[in-house]
Design an enzyme around this catalytic site. Structure first.
Site, PDB file in Angstrom:
ATOM      1  N   HIS A 133     -11.793  -5.145   8.253  1.00 31.37           N
ATOM      2  CA  HIS A 133     -12.787  -5.411   6.922  1.00 31.37           C
ATOM      3  C   HIS A 133     -13.587  -4.725   6.968  1.00 31.37           C
ATOM      4  O   HIS A 133     -14.073  -3.681   6.528  1.00 31.37           O
ATOM      5  CB  HIS A 133     -12.801  -6.794   6.067  1.00 31.37           C
ATOM      6  N   GLU A 145       0.595  -1.301  -0.278  1.00 31.52           N
ATOM      7  CA  GLU A 145       0.392   0.296  -0.190  1.00 31.52           C
ATOM      8  C   GLU A 145       0.654   1.050  -0.390  1.00 31.52           C
ATOM      9  O   GLU A 145       1.381   2.495  -0.787  1.00 31.52           O
ATOM     10  CB  GLU A 145      -0.762   0.139   0.993  1.00 31.52           C
TER      11      GLU A 145
END
Ligand code: TPP
Lengths: 368, 330
Positions: free
Chosen positions: B124, B55
């Protein structure tokens, strides 16, 4: 130079740093690196002398309170200058806080170079003018920016290469690994030059890295890597130039570890005697990159007293211009309170307009 | 909503070849939520591509690309997986314009599916908006409807400033009309989704739907609820929100993220500063609990529900507001 020329086709760097000139300035026989031409060597010499003078001037400015902080690169001039001279105008330079000498070598105005360290603004120059990214303080983050710029250059059909400078400590950061991996996978025209000056502030290489060398870290990413003598200006120029040409021709990234030494403390605020002894420094003073090049050029008859004096005079004039430029009047015009709100967003938001009005009123009150 | 986002990227890619879309699994797979479905097929792998799984690398290279003239639109696979990129976002993406005195601007969009309500396992379902809104230099927007998903994303891609684009993942499957004519509300304005006179319900992203449901349910209780959808979390549209609260005299802010130091605290403080004399009661918040996002079988107790919002509204109108966290914990 072809893409398959030695040693770039090898992923495995040599066991010991390779170079072109030994510590006494004698030519090393059979080096894998290509000796630069005399003009280049003379140019490197001139710029290193100027760079060193700039460095000592900046250190003096900290003592006079003109600079908030200065990280010296004394002893690392072969890297600072050799790498930059190896770039062409269309290439990008991604420097760190320590690389002010690289900036002035690239042609950035010295006063603009010092704006960051002086505390006037975070950056004093236009990065697009000479394709020099802002000096990066968070370690290793600039490596990814260099990969992105290089990727965009290729996307747009430009043949520019991005050279990123980083320190030995920075190679431990995750971003270095991500950048090497992205550069390897995307085959971006990026050159990574690690200036291994032995320490990350106080932490020595032995506590930083377990690989045989930092150059070995290229292997895992499929990136050809070189381990070179970072106090040999001819070697640094040659290795970076070769890597730049390879990248420009579509041959992808290169990692270069240049082994060098930081003669001064980490910054003027650091006490280096707490983590290294003077014998070590003295030994490295004997490997000075400037002395080495001077010895070689003198031996070749390329450098005489007249030229030496001319170069010294140029360096003095440069230092004088830095002193003049750093006077208080110039500095105070840079710091304009309303500029606080100028560059946060493309346009000031309502909240910033409100805060700007508040500051305006405060300033008016002060003046009244 | 996912379709609207997809259309926004497709139209932006078609309109400007400086626009690139990349991230993890966004290529042939079309993203784990299929938001980029078909884009790499249509525009080619040069424009829409998979990156290594990193990321910080995605955001860091996007910064470099934007420095060199491109307009990257990148995807973080899930909210909590954007944290490795946090340094690139806060130290560089947000600050580059400022550091360079306006010389370098970074028109980067970071799309982040965020929030809960889909039964996801840990990492999540975070609502990470406060981290980004606290960072000057970023714009933070989040659509509550499919139409806004399209227009906000087009605006975000056109924006010269970096935009954190928070996608309420539980609303990906929401249906709604989308007019593609590009005359929608500007990106930094809030909209009144429903007018009412008794209380203003302030919501954004996934909670817009919940707020609208609450407003319908409140009719039975005799309350006429106005719903304001913030759309832009940063900058904040004081004008629209304060006008509504001045009219109703009461306000409740709703969000999924934990309340402590959460985004609702900022909203309540701003409104108190601007509307104090119009208020009949303190501004209250209905937020997620002050806990790490819980396991799927427990998330319904964490997330603001219609009932919890109604209970809070009841206290707002008739009781003194309790001093402790009782309100949110009810
Ligand atoms: C991400 C990050 N962590 C910590 C620091 C603080 N810091 C500044 S310089 C430095 C040492 C860097 O060493 P190295 O990469 O070898 O470069 P050198 O200073 O020797 O040129 C540290 C730890 C920082 N700037 N960025």
């Amino acid at each position: 130079m072809t893409l398959t020329s030695l040693p770039l086709r090898h992923l495995l760097p040599s066991e010991t740093p390779i170079g072109l000139l030994d510590a006494d300035g004698r030519l090393i026989d059979g080096s894998e690196l290509t000796m630069p031409g005399d003009e280049v060597l003379l140019d490197l010499h001139r710029r290193m002398v100027v760079g060193r003078r700039f460095d000592t001037q900046a250190t003096a400015l900290t003592k006079q309170g003109r600079l908030a902080v200065y990280p010296s690169s004394r002893g690392q001039e072969a890297c600072e200058v050799g790498a930059v001279v190896a770039l062409d105008a269309q290439d990008w330079l991604f420097p760190t806080y320590r690389d002010s000498v690289a900036l002035v070598t690239r042609g950035v105005d010295p006063v603009q170079t010092l704006t960051l360290l002086q505390g006037g603004w975070h950056l004093g120059y236009d990065p697009y003018e000479l394709r020099v990214a802002p000096q990066c303080t968070p370690l290793a983050t600039n490596t990814l920016h260099a990969v992105g710029v290089a990727h965009a250059a290729r996307y747009k059909g430009e043949d520019s290469v991005a050279l990123v400078l980083l320190g030995d400590g920075a190679t431990s950061e995750g971003d270095t690994h991500e950048a090497l991996n992205f550069a390897g996978v995307w085959q971006t025209p990026t050159v990574f030059l690690v200036q291994n000056n032995g320490y990350a502030i106080s932490v020595p290489m032995s506590k930083q890295n377990a690989a045989p060398s930092l150059a070995h870290k290229g292997i895992g990413y499929g990136i050809p890597s070189l381990l070179i003598d970072g106090n040999d200006p001819a070697a640094v120029y040659s290795a970076v130039r070769q890597a730049v040409e390879t990248a420009r021709a579509g041959g992808g990234p290169t990692l270069i570890e240049a082994v060098t030494y930081r003669i001064e403390a980490h910054t003027n605020a650091d006490d280096a005697s707490r983590y290294r002894d003077s014998d070590e420094v003295a030994a490295w003073l004997g490997r000075d990159p400037l002395d080495r090049l001077e010895a070689y050029l003198t031996g070749r008859g390329l450098l005489d007293d007249a030229r030496r004096e001319a170069v010294a005079a140029e360096a003095e004039a440069f230092a004088a211009s830095v002193r003049k430029g750093m006077n208080a009047d110039v500095v105070s015009t840079v710091v304009r309170p309303q500029s606080l709100f100028d560059h946060v967003y493309a346009e000031r938001t309502a909240a910033l307009r409100e805060q700007a009005a508040m500051l305006e009123a405060e300033l008016a009150g002060e003046e009244a | 909503m996912a379709g609207a986002l997809n259309a926004a990227m497709a139209d932006a890619l078609a309109a400007d070849d400086r626009v690139l879309v990349f991230g993890e699994d966004v290529g042939p797979l079309g993203g784990v939520f299929r938001v980029t479905d078909g884009l790499s097929e249509r525009f080619g792998e040069r424009r829409v591509f998979d990156t290594p799984l990193a990321e910080s690398g995605i955001v860091g290279t996007a910064i470099g690309m934007a420095m060199n003239g491109l307009r990257p639109v990148v995807e973080m696979q899930f909210d909590a997986f954007a944290y490795p990129a946090f340094e690139q976002i806060t130290s560089h993406l947000a600050k580059m314009r400022n550091r360079t005195q306006g010389k370098v601007e970074l028109p980067v969009v970071i799309r982040i599916p965020y929030g809960g309500g889909i039964g996801g396992v840990e990492h999540h379902c975070d609502s990470s908006e406060a981290y980004y809104t606290h960072t000057a230099g970023l714009r933070v927007v989040t659509p509550g409807t499919p139409a806004d998903a399209y227009h906000l994303l087009r605006d975000a891609i056109d924006s010269p400033d970096p935009v954190i684009f928070l996608e309420p993942k539980r609303r990906y499957w929401a249906k709604g009309e989308v007019a593609f004519d590009r005359t929608a509300t500007p990106m930094d304005r809030a909209v009144v989704r429903r007018t009412g006179k008794d209380v203003t319900l302030i919501a954004y992203g996934p909670m817009v739907t919940t707020a609208m449901e609450t407003a319908e349910a409140a009719i039975e209780e005799g309350w006429d609820v106005e719903v304001v959808d913030l759309r832009s979390l940063s900058p904040f549209d004081d004008e629209t929100v304060a006008a509504s609260v001045r009219k109703t005299g009461r306000a409740v802010v709703v969000h999924e993220a934990s309340g402590f130091c959460g985004y609702g605290a900022e909203v309540a403080a701003r409104l108190t500063e601007r509307c104090f004399h119009h208020l009949h009661a303190p501004i209250l918040r209905v937020t997620g609990l002050d806990i790490p996002y819980p396991a799927p079988k427990l998330e319904e107790h964490h997330l603001p529900s219609v009932d919890r919002i109604l209970d809070t509204m009841a206290r707002l109108q008739w009781d003194d507001v309790p001093f402790e966290n009782e309100v949110r914990g009810a």
